[in-house]
Enzyme design. Structure first.
Site, PDB file in Angstrom:
ATOM      1  N   HIS A  14       0.849  -1.193   0.000  1.00  0.00           N
ATOM      2  CA  HIS A  14       0.000   0.000   0.000  1.00  0.00           C
ATOM      3  C   HIS A  14       0.881   1.237   0.000  1.00  0.00           C
ATOM      4  O   HIS A  14       2.103   1.152   0.068  1.00  0.00           O
ATOM      5  CB  HIS A  14      -0.958   0.005   1.200  1.00  0.00           C
ATOM      6  CG  HIS A  14      -0.310   0.302   2.520  1.00  0.00           C
ATOM      7  ND1 HIS A  14      -0.878   1.102   3.463  1.00  0.00           N
ATOM      8  CD2 HIS A  14       0.863  -0.104   3.053  1.00  0.00           C
ATOM      9  CE1 HIS A  14      -0.101   1.178   4.529  1.00  0.00           C
ATOM     10  NE2 HIS A  14       0.961   0.442   4.293  1.00  0.00           N
ATOM     11  N   HIS A  39       4.915   0.240  -0.776  1.00  0.00           N
ATOM     12  CA  HIS A  39       5.729  -0.517   0.177  1.00  0.00           C
ATOM     13  C   HIS A  39       4.826  -1.594   0.764  1.00  0.00           C
ATOM     14  O   HIS A  39       3.605  -1.526   0.644  1.00  0.00           O
ATOM     15  CB  HIS A  39       6.320   0.381   1.274  1.00  0.00           C
ATOM     16  CG  HIS A  39       5.305   0.934   2.227  1.00  0.00           C
ATOM     17  ND1 HIS A  39       4.467   1.991   1.909  1.00  0.00           N
ATOM     18  CD2 HIS A  39       4.980   0.561   3.478  1.00  0.00           C
ATOM     19  CE1 HIS A  39       3.683   2.245   2.936  1.00  0.00           C
ATOM     20  NE2 HIS A  39       3.963   1.394   3.905  1.00  0.00           N
ATOM     21  N   ASP A  79      -4.512 -10.915   0.774  1.00  0.00           N
ATOM     22  CA  ASP A  79      -3.175 -11.501   0.713  1.00  0.00           C
ATOM     23  C   ASP A  79      -2.533 -11.313  -0.657  1.00  0.00           C
ATOM     24  O   ASP A  79      -3.122 -11.643  -1.687  1.00  0.00           O
ATOM     25  CB  ASP A  79      -3.235 -12.988   1.062  1.00  0.00           C
ATOM     26  CG  ASP A  79      -1.857 -13.581   1.307  1.00  0.00           C
ATOM     27  OD1 ASP A  79      -0.970 -12.845   1.798  1.00  0.00           O
ATOM     28  OD2 ASP A  79      -1.668 -14.769   1.021  1.00  0.00           O
ATOM     29  N   GLU A 125       0.920  -4.347  11.978  1.00  0.00           N
ATOM     30  CA  GLU A 125       1.556  -3.890  10.745  1.00  0.00           C
ATOM     31  C   GLU A 125       3.043  -4.241  10.778  1.00  0.00           C
ATOM     32  O   GLU A 125       3.623  -4.633   9.769  1.00  0.00           O
ATOM     33  CB  GLU A 125       1.370  -2.383  10.592  1.00  0.00           C
ATOM     34  CG  GLU A 125       2.007  -1.813   9.344  1.00  0.00           C
ATOM     35  CD  GLU A 125       1.815  -0.318   9.249  1.00  0.00           C
ATOM     36  OE1 GLU A 125       0.810   0.116   8.655  1.00  0.00           O
ATOM     37  OE2 GLU A 125       2.678   0.427   9.767  1.00  0.00           O
TER      38      GLU A 125
END
Length: 136
Positions: A14, A39, A79, A125
């Site tokens: 994203h 990234h 995914d 994250e």
């Protein structure tokens, strides 16, 4: 009340970028996360449900069924995808971890049987950054 958590994993790319801002303002706010070439993250997703234990099975809910619900309604959509481009339920939203956790809740909650409730989405994250969302 019993709480049951299932851990899943997915990878996604994203960028954080507000299209109403200049590239300079985006870079000042989001730094490397506004990189035009995207990234990625290796996300860990903790899905916690709650309810009463079924006396016949001893389970709150069959964890294989929970895993399948997460796979079908969340993981297959996220995914190895670009969150900004490939994921329909993220279109038009800032692809922050906060917004992603809320969107995962919205994707999963309607598909749980009425005897259990979604309690928390915890989304890592990185090893040091995570978001918890309780549907509020």
């Amino acid at each position: 009340m019993v709480y049951l958590t299932r851990l899943e994993h997915f990878n996604a790319a994203h960028k954080l970028y507000n299209p109403n801002w200049t590239p300079e303002k985006n870079e000042a706010m989001f730094g490397k996360c506004a990189n035009e070439n995207w990234h990625g993250h290796n996300y860990d997703l903790f899905v916690t449900i709650k309810g009463q234990v079924n006396e016949d099975t001893g389970f709150l809910f069959d964890v294989k069924k929970l895993s399948e619900l997460i796979k079908v309604h969340v993981l297959e959509k996220l995914d190895h995808k670009n969150l900004n481009i490939d994921v329909d339920f993220m279109r038009g939203k800032m692809c922050s971890t906060e917004n992603l956790a809320k969107a995962i809740w919205e994707q999963l909650a309607p598909h749980l049987p009425e005897e259990v409730k979604l309690h928390c989405i915890k989304l890592y994250e990185t090893a040091r950054i995570y978001v918890e969302y309780f549907g509020e």
